[in-house]
Write an enzyme that holds these catalytic residues in place. Structure first.
Site, short mmCIF file in Angstrom:
data_model
loop_
_atom_site.label_atom_id
_atom_site.label_comp_id
_atom_site.label_asym_id
_atom_site.label_seq_id
_atom_site.Cartn_x
_atom_site.Cartn_y
_atom_site.Cartn_z
N ARG A 156 22.49 74.78 10.00
CA ARG A 156 21.85 75.53 11.09
C ARG A 156 22.53 76.90 11.20
O ARG A 156 23.73 77.03 10.97
CB ARG A 156 21.96 74.78 12.41
CG ARG A 156 21.20 73.45 12.41
CD ARG A 156 21.38 72.70 13.72
NE ARG A 156 20.66 71.43 13.68
CZ ARG A 156 21.16 70.29 13.22
NH1 ARG A 156 22.41 70.25 12.76
NH2 ARG A 156 20.44 69.18 13.19
N TYR A 204 31.19 57.94 11.90
CA TYR A 204 31.62 58.04 10.51
C TYR A 204 30.48 58.34 9.54
O TYR A 204 30.68 58.42 8.34
CB TYR A 204 32.32 56.74 10.10
CG TYR A 204 33.40 56.34 11.07
CD1 TYR A 204 34.64 56.97 11.07
CD2 TYR A 204 33.18 55.36 12.04
CE1 TYR A 204 35.64 56.64 11.98
CE2 TYR A 204 34.17 55.02 12.95
CZ TYR A 204 35.39 55.65 12.92
OH TYR A 204 36.36 55.33 13.81
N LYS A 221 25.01 70.22 16.63
CA LYS A 221 23.94 69.95 17.60
C LYS A 221 24.02 68.52 18.11
O LYS A 221 23.83 68.27 19.31
CB LYS A 221 22.58 70.20 16.94
CG LYS A 221 21.39 69.97 17.85
CD LYS A 221 20.09 70.28 17.14
CE LYS A 221 18.90 70.06 18.06
NZ LYS A 221 17.61 70.33 17.37
N HIS A 247 20.46 65.56 10.33
CA HIS A 247 19.36 65.24 11.24
C HIS A 247 19.79 64.13 12.17
O HIS A 247 20.64 63.30 11.83
CB HIS A 247 18.12 64.79 10.45
CG HIS A 247 17.30 65.95 9.99
ND1 HIS A 247 16.37 65.85 8.98
CD2 HIS A 247 17.25 67.25 10.39
CE1 HIS A 247 15.80 67.03 8.79
NE2 HIS A 247 16.32 67.88 9.63
N ARG A 285 16.44 75.60 5.83
CA ARG A 285 16.53 74.15 5.91
C ARG A 285 15.22 73.50 5.44
O ARG A 285 15.24 72.55 4.65
CB ARG A 285 16.85 73.72 7.35
CG ARG A 285 18.27 74.10 7.76
CD ARG A 285 18.50 73.97 9.26
NE ARG A 285 18.42 72.61 9.75
CZ ARG A 285 19.37 71.69 9.61
NH1 ARG A 285 20.47 71.96 8.93
NH2 ARG A 285 19.22 70.49 10.14
N HIS A 298 16.43 80.00 9.93
CA HIS A 298 16.34 78.53 10.06
C HIS A 298 15.44 77.94 8.98
O HIS A 298 15.51 76.75 8.68
CB HIS A 298 15.80 78.17 11.45
CG HIS A 298 16.11 76.76 11.86
ND1 HIS A 298 17.36 76.35 12.25
CD2 HIS A 298 15.32 75.66 11.93
CE1 HIS A 298 17.33 75.07 12.55
NE2 HIS A 298 16.12 74.62 12.37
#
Length: 333
Positions: free
Chosen positions: A153, A280, A180, A268, A245, A242
């Site tokens: 991002r 993890y 995010k 995501h 991506r 952006h």
């Protein structure tokens, strides 16, 4: 009962709203600032001083309508949703009995979102060559290259600090507070990404961050810098930073790369069946992700060099030697 009534009366909408914001400690700094800013601008001046238990739908309706009227329909919808969450938070503490914002669902119709589409196969060679020639300052050129190579991002790259990078081991470790989804993220670095970072280090390595602001000392490159560079290159309104991506997702998908690995690399938000594993997840399939990131960088080089789609597919598609090598790594994971 009288004490409870007094406490309820004293708890204004603004007081409870600020408590609600604090209670969402998992939010990113950017999102927290966004919520706070809009509430302070549009909501608190109108109903902030009212007891939260006294607020009804007629109090909220003009606020939402006024925000929508200035062309910010998405913000108007967000304000209604945030108010609803604030009333739910208050109800859980016995400070109000219902959510008046729920009655206003659908008051503003969600605008059709026009996402900037990914670059096509045919557009990538010209785009990459124009980045080199027309990208502006060398730091901006390197930022655009790193966006293309890492497909993180924009904010994750803009606010990156040198301490997050291990160039000798070709790994970028983004801490959870900058992500995010508030989970740490690993970005394996291709040879091309490491070369770009070493070039950048010669320019900005004396400081803490990769992309310091030239105009505002102590701050990082602004959110608009990369999009302004793209606009100068002729991509304004049809491709944003952006979009790297979606470009990577589309082309890797067309070449048949494993969707699960690509999604993990995109960081995501997919709910883990085992929530104890969630912290993890960023370490999963790192070896195969290293291969994919190097393949992606080599795919971009091949396209920039003018290799036709058929040649790229032959070199990186499902029947290629590169794919066989990737599948061997996946078998060992």
């Amino acid at each position: 009962a009288i004490a409870l009534q007094a406490d309820t009366y004293e708890r204004t909408f603004e007081t409870v709203a600020r408590e609600w914001i604090v209670s969402n400690a998992h939010w990113s700094e950017y999102y927290t600032n966004q919520v706070t800013s809009y509430l302070e601008k549009d909501v608190f001046p109108r109903i902030g001083k009212l007891p939260i238990s006294s607020i009804r739908a007629p109090h909220l309706r003009p606020i939402i309508k006024d925000v929508a009227a200035r062309g910010a329909k998405t913000v108007a919808i967000l304000i209604r949703q945030w108010c609803g969450q604030i009333f739910s938070y208050a109800a859980a503490q016995g400070l109000c009995e219902f959510d008046p914002a729920a009655l206003l669902k659908g008051l503003v119709k969600r605008p059709q979102v026009r996402h900037n589409p990914p670059l096509t196969w045919a557009e990538i060679p010209d785009f990459l060559n124009r980045v080199d020639n027309e990208g502006g300052y060398q730091t901006t050129v390197l930022a655009l290259k790193l966006m293309a190579l890492t497909y993180v991002r924009t904010v994750e790259l803009r606010k990156a600090s040198w301490e997050e990078f291990d160039l000798d081991n070709a790994m970028w470790s983004i801490p959870s507070e900058r992500m995010k989804m508030r989970r740490p993220h690993l970005v394996p670095l291709s040879r091309q990404a490491v070369a770009a970072l070493r070039e950048l280090h010669a320019l900005t390595g004396g400081g803490k961050v990769l992309f310091p602001s030239y105009r505002k000392p102590g701050q990082v490159m602004s959110a608009t810098t990369l999009n302004q560079a793209l606009k100068r290159m002729g991509y304004g309104g049809r491709f944003s930073s952006h979009g790297f991506r979606s470009t990577a997702t589309t082309i890797l998908g067309l070449l048949g790369y494993p969707e699960k690995r690509v999604d993990l690399q995109l960081a995501h938000s997919k709910k883990s069946k085992d929530s104890s594993r969630a912290p993890y997840d960023h370490t999963k399939f790192v070896e195969s992700r290293k291969v994919i990131m190097q393949d992606w960088a080599d795919i971009l080089d091949s396209l920039q060099a003018g290799k036709p789609v058929e040649g790229v597919t032959k070199a990186f598609g499902p029947m290629s030697k590169r794919r066989t090598a990737l599948l061997r790594v996946i078998e060992r994971e």
